[in-house]
Scaffold this motif. Structure first.
Motif: not given
Length: 113
Positions: A59-60, A75-81
């Motif tokens: 959701n985040a 899968y990690l979405n590092p762009e959001q971090i």
């Protein structure tokens, strides 16, 4: 200065606030993992508990989920971090750097010859 955060930013910070979710993200930083692999990391909370954490991360927009047959791959979405955390961290580091420079100037004696 008052900063208002978007709903997505609030969801990111909420997701990052939990140690189990950070551990999932750390695991995914090494590469995609099946949901079953992630469940094995937390034997005390079981599949349902892990699925709730995965849902918060999804959701985040911190992770993406893809299905291959019966297997759910996370899968990690590092762009959001990066998008959420970097501006906040930079703002605080910049303020700290300025404060340290002022403190240094006050603490060091001036050289008058």
């Amino acid at each position: 200065m008052v900063t208002l955060y978007s709903e997505v930013e609030d969801q990111v910070w909420k997701a990052l606030a939990d140690g189990k979710r950070r551990r999932i993200l750390d695991e995914l930083s090494q590469g995609p993992r099946s949901t079953g692999d992630l469940v094995k990391l937390f034997p005390t909370i079981g599949r349902t508990g892990v699925m709730k954490h995965i849902q918060v991360l999804e959701n985040a927009s911190l992770i993406e989920i893809r299905r291959e047959g019966c297997v759910r791959w996370n899968y990690l979405n590092p762009e959001q971090i990066e998008k959420t955390c970097s501006p906040w961290i930079k703002r605080h580091i910049d303020g700290l750097t300025t404060s340290i420079a002022h403190l240094k100037a006050l603490a060091e004696p001036t050289n008058k010859h």
